[in-house]
Design a protein around this motif. Structure first.
Motif, PDB file in Angstrom:
ATOM      1  N   ASN A 157      53.217  39.759  36.267  1.00 29.60           N
ATOM      2  CA  ASN A 157      51.813  40.205  36.297  1.00 29.60           C
ATOM      3  C   ASN A 157      51.493  41.110  35.111  1.00 29.60           C
ATOM      4  OD1 ASN A 157      51.181  38.745  38.584  1.00 29.60           O
ATOM      5  ND2 ASN A 157      51.465  40.465  39.968  1.00 29.60           N
ATOM      6  N   ARG A 158      51.999  40.731  33.955  1.00 29.20           N
ATOM      7  CA  ARG A 158      51.818  41.514  32.733  1.00 29.20           C
ATOM      8  C   ARG A 158      50.467  41.207  32.088  1.00 29.20           C
ATOM      9  NH1 ARG A 158      53.530  40.187  27.062  1.00 29.20           N
ATOM     10  NH2 ARG A 158      53.539  42.194  26.001  1.00 29.20           N
ATOM     11  N   ILE A 159      49.831  42.262  31.565  1.00 32.95           N
ATOM     12  CA  ILE A 159      48.652  42.093  30.716  1.00 32.95           C
ATOM     13  C   ILE A 159      48.984  42.667  29.351  1.00 32.95           C
ATOM     14  CG2 ILE A 159      46.885  41.984  32.507  1.00 32.95           C
ATOM     15  CD1 ILE A 159      46.405  44.991  32.036  1.00 32.95           C
ATOM     16  N   LYS A 160      48.293  42.160  28.321  1.00 32.00           N
ATOM     17  CA  LYS A 160      48.590  42.597  26.958  1.00 32.00           C
ATOM     18  C   LYS A 160      47.320  42.578  26.121  1.00 32.00           C
ATOM     19  CE  LYS A 160      50.038  37.954  25.556  1.00 32.00           C
ATOM     20  NZ  LYS A 160      49.184  37.308  26.505  1.00 32.00           N
ATOM     21  N   VAL A 161      47.411  43.152  24.940  1.00 33.47           N
ATOM     22  CA  VAL A 161      46.292  43.155  24.002  1.00 33.47           C
ATOM     23  C   VAL A 161      45.848  41.712  23.770  1.00 33.47           C
ATOM     24  CG1 VAL A 161      45.630  43.630  21.614  1.00 33.47           C
ATOM     25  CG2 VAL A 161      46.964  45.317  22.901  1.00 33.47           C
ATOM     26  N   GLY A 162      44.538  41.499  23.818  1.00 30.97           N
ATOM     27  CA  GLY A 162      43.957  40.173  23.619  1.00 30.97           C
ATOM     28  C   GLY A 162      43.584  39.478  24.909  1.00 30.97           C
ATOM     29  N   ASP A 163      44.184  39.885  26.035  1.00 26.46           N
ATOM     30  CA  ASP A 163      43.848  39.258  27.317  1.00 26.46           C
ATOM     31  C   ASP A 163      42.426  39.617  27.725  1.00 26.46           C
ATOM     32  OD1 ASP A 163      46.344  38.105  27.615  1.00 26.46           O
ATOM     33  OD2 ASP A 163      47.083  39.637  29.012  1.00 26.46           O
ATOM     34  N   VAL A 164      41.749  38.669  28.360  1.00 29.66           N
ATOM     35  CA  VAL A 164      40.433  38.917  28.939  1.00 29.66           C
ATOM     36  C   VAL A 164      40.663  39.198  30.415  1.00 29.66           C
ATOM     37  CG1 VAL A 164      38.143  37.991  29.408  1.00 29.66           C
ATOM     38  CG2 VAL A 164      39.274  37.456  27.244  1.00 29.66           C
ATOM     39  N   ILE A 165      40.122  40.318  30.858  1.00 31.77           N
ATOM     40  CA  ILE A 165      40.381  40.789  32.221  1.00 31.77           C
ATOM     41  C   ILE A 165      39.078  41.130  32.939  1.00 31.77           C
ATOM     42  CG2 ILE A 165      42.689  41.665  31.696  1.00 31.77           C
ATOM     43  CD1 ILE A 165      41.356  44.480  31.474  1.00 31.77           C
ATOM     44  N   VAL A 166      39.194  41.312  34.233  1.00 30.58           N
ATOM     45  CA  VAL A 166      38.093  41.813  35.059  1.00 30.58           C
ATOM     46  C   VAL A 166      38.470  43.225  35.469  1.00 30.58           C
ATOM     47  CG1 VAL A 166      36.803  41.509  37.199  1.00 30.58           C
ATOM     48  CG2 VAL A 166      37.573  39.501  35.915  1.00 30.58           C
ATOM     49  N   ILE A 167      37.565  44.168  35.249  1.00 29.68           N
ATOM     50  CA  ILE A 167      37.820  45.549  35.645  1.00 29.68           C
ATOM     51  C   ILE A 167      36.772  46.001  36.653  1.00 29.68           C
ATOM     52  CG2 ILE A 167      38.971  46.200  33.496  1.00 29.68           C
ATOM     53  CD1 ILE A 167      36.309  47.687  32.786  1.00 29.68           C
ATOM     54  N   GLU A 168      37.149  46.987  37.435  1.00 28.88           N
ATOM     55  CA  GLU A 168      36.236  47.677  38.345  1.00 28.88           C
ATOM     56  C   GLU A 168      36.483  49.161  38.134  1.00 28.88           C
ATOM     57  OE1 GLU A 168      35.070  47.731  43.079  1.00 28.88           O
ATOM     58  OE2 GLU A 168      37.100  47.176  42.499  1.00 28.88           O
ATOM     59  N   ARG A 169      35.482  49.864  37.642  1.00 34.85           N
ATOM     60  CA  ARG A 169      35.618  51.291  37.357  1.00 34.85           C
ATOM     61  C   ARG A 169      35.424  52.111  38.632  1.00 34.85           C
ATOM     62  NH1 ARG A 169      31.379  52.968  34.260  1.00 34.85           N
ATOM     63  NH2 ARG A 169      32.543  54.784  33.606  1.00 34.85           N
ATOM     64  N   ASP A 170      36.192  53.198  38.769  1.00 37.94           N
ATOM     65  CA  ASP A 170      36.071  54.074  39.938  1.00 37.94           C
ATOM     66  C   ASP A 170      34.651  54.599  40.084  1.00 37.94           C
ATOM     67  OD1 ASP A 170      38.742  53.772  40.596  1.00 37.94           O
ATOM     68  OD2 ASP A 170      39.362  55.628  39.611  1.00 37.94           O
ATOM     69  N   TYR A 195      33.381  44.019  35.586  1.00 35.87           N
ATOM     70  CA  TYR A 195      33.111  43.755  34.172  1.00 35.87           C
ATOM     71  C   TYR A 195      34.203  42.851  33.615  1.00 35.87           C
ATOM     72  CZ  TYR A 195      29.978  47.820  34.306  1.00 35.87           C
ATOM     73  OH  TYR A 195      28.984  48.711  34.598  1.00 35.87           O
ATOM     74  N   VAL A 196      33.805  41.915  32.761  1.00 37.38           N
ATOM     75  CA  VAL A 196      34.762  41.083  32.046  1.00 37.38           C
ATOM     76  C   VAL A 196      34.854  41.648  30.629  1.00 37.38           C
ATOM     77  CG1 VAL A 196      35.260  38.770  31.166  1.00 37.38           C
ATOM     78  CG2 VAL A 196      34.248  39.048  33.444  1.00 37.38           C
ATOM     79  N   LYS A 197      36.073  42.026  30.223  1.00 35.04           N
ATOM     80  CA  LYS A 197      36.297  42.651  28.915  1.00 35.04           C
ATOM     81  C   LYS A 197      37.619  42.161  28.333  1.00 35.04           C
ATOM     82  CE  LYS A 197      32.614  45.091  29.395  1.00 35.04           C
ATOM     83  NZ  LYS A 197      31.424  44.695  28.673  1.00 35.04           N
ATOM     84  N   ARG A 198      37.824  42.427  27.045  1.00 36.66           N
ATOM     85  CA  ARG A 198      39.059  42.064  26.358  1.00 36.66           C
ATOM     86  C   ARG A 198      39.877  43.333  26.094  1.00 36.66           C
ATOM     87  NH1 ARG A 198      40.136  37.480  24.059  1.00 36.66           N
ATOM     88  NH2 ARG A 198      37.928  36.910  23.898  1.00 36.66           N
ATOM     89  N   ILE A 199      41.171  43.273  26.352  1.00 39.46           N
ATOM     90  CA  ILE A 199      42.037  44.424  26.091  1.00 39.46           C
ATOM     91  C   ILE A 199      42.221  44.574  24.586  1.00 39.46           C
ATOM     92  CG2 ILE A 199      44.330  45.440  26.399  1.00 39.46           C
ATOM     93  CD1 ILE A 199      44.512  43.906  29.046  1.00 39.46           C
ATOM     94  N   SER A 200      41.882  45.754  24.082  1.00 38.30           N
ATOM     95  CA  SER A 200      41.999  46.058  22.666  1.00 38.30           C
ATOM     96  C   SER A 200      43.274  46.846  22.364  1.00 38.30           C
ATOM     97  CB  SER A 200      40.770  46.850  22.213  1.00 38.30           C
ATOM     98  OG  SER A 200      40.924  47.311  20.909  1.00 38.30           O
ATOM     99  N   GLU A 201      43.620  47.762  23.266  1.00 37.52           N
ATOM    100  CA  GLU A 201      44.814  48.596  23.095  1.00 37.52           C
ATOM    101  C   GLU A 201      45.390  48.922  24.459  1.00 37.52           C
ATOM    102  OE1 GLU A 201      44.553  52.025  20.330  1.00 37.52           O
ATOM    103  OE2 GLU A 201      42.464  51.390  20.071  1.00 37.52           O
ATOM    104  N   THR A 202      46.686  49.185  24.493  1.00 32.60           N
ATOM    105  CA  THR A 202      47.339  49.671  25.705  1.00 32.60           C
ATOM    106  C   THR A 202      48.117  50.927  25.345  1.00 32.60           C
ATOM    107  OG1 THR A 202      49.337  48.345  25.358  1.00 32.60           O
ATOM    108  CG2 THR A 202      47.576  47.347  26.670  1.00 32.60           C
TER     109      THR A 202
END
Length: 109
Positions: A37-50, A57-64
């Motif tokens: 269940n690894r995510i990395k820079v470049g992956d498109v993910i769905v987030i839910e902010r507290d 939101y659908v966003k792309r990981i820029s940095e970890t």
């Protein structure tokens, strides 16, 4: 346990990659920066902010970032520079990740 679910894009924050009306398939699970269940820079993910429960939101990981003993964090960007993302929100805890986009099922009109 991971499950797959479809979602429809609203808005243009991920244009030109995804546009309003596009149907995406995502894999919903708890994600990490290493191992299964690894995510990395470049992956498109769905987030839910507290701060906005129930809004996804659908966003792309820029940095970890992972520092010893602290929860890993991610910096996410919209593909469209006009979109709202970590440039406004700042770094997000990895626990904000709800799903990883697998593919577009249907192009919107």
């Amino acid at each position: 346990m991971a499950k797959h679910a479809s979602m429809i894009i609203e808005g243009d924050s991920m244009a030109p990659t995804y546009s309003a009306g596009d149907w995406l398939m995502g894999r919903w699970a708890k994600y990490k920066l290493t191992g299964f269940n690894r995510i990395k820079v470049g992956d498109v993910i769905v987030i839910e902010r507290d701060e906005q429960p129930g809004i996804f939101y659908v966003k792309r990981i820029s940095e970890t970032r992972a520092s010893g003993g602290h929860m890993p964090t991610i910096f996410v960007l919209s593909d469209n520079e006009a979109g709202t993302d970590s440039r406004t929100w700042g770094w997000l805890p990895i626990t904000a990740v709800r799903a990883k986009i697998q593919f577009r099922m249907k192009r919107g009109k």
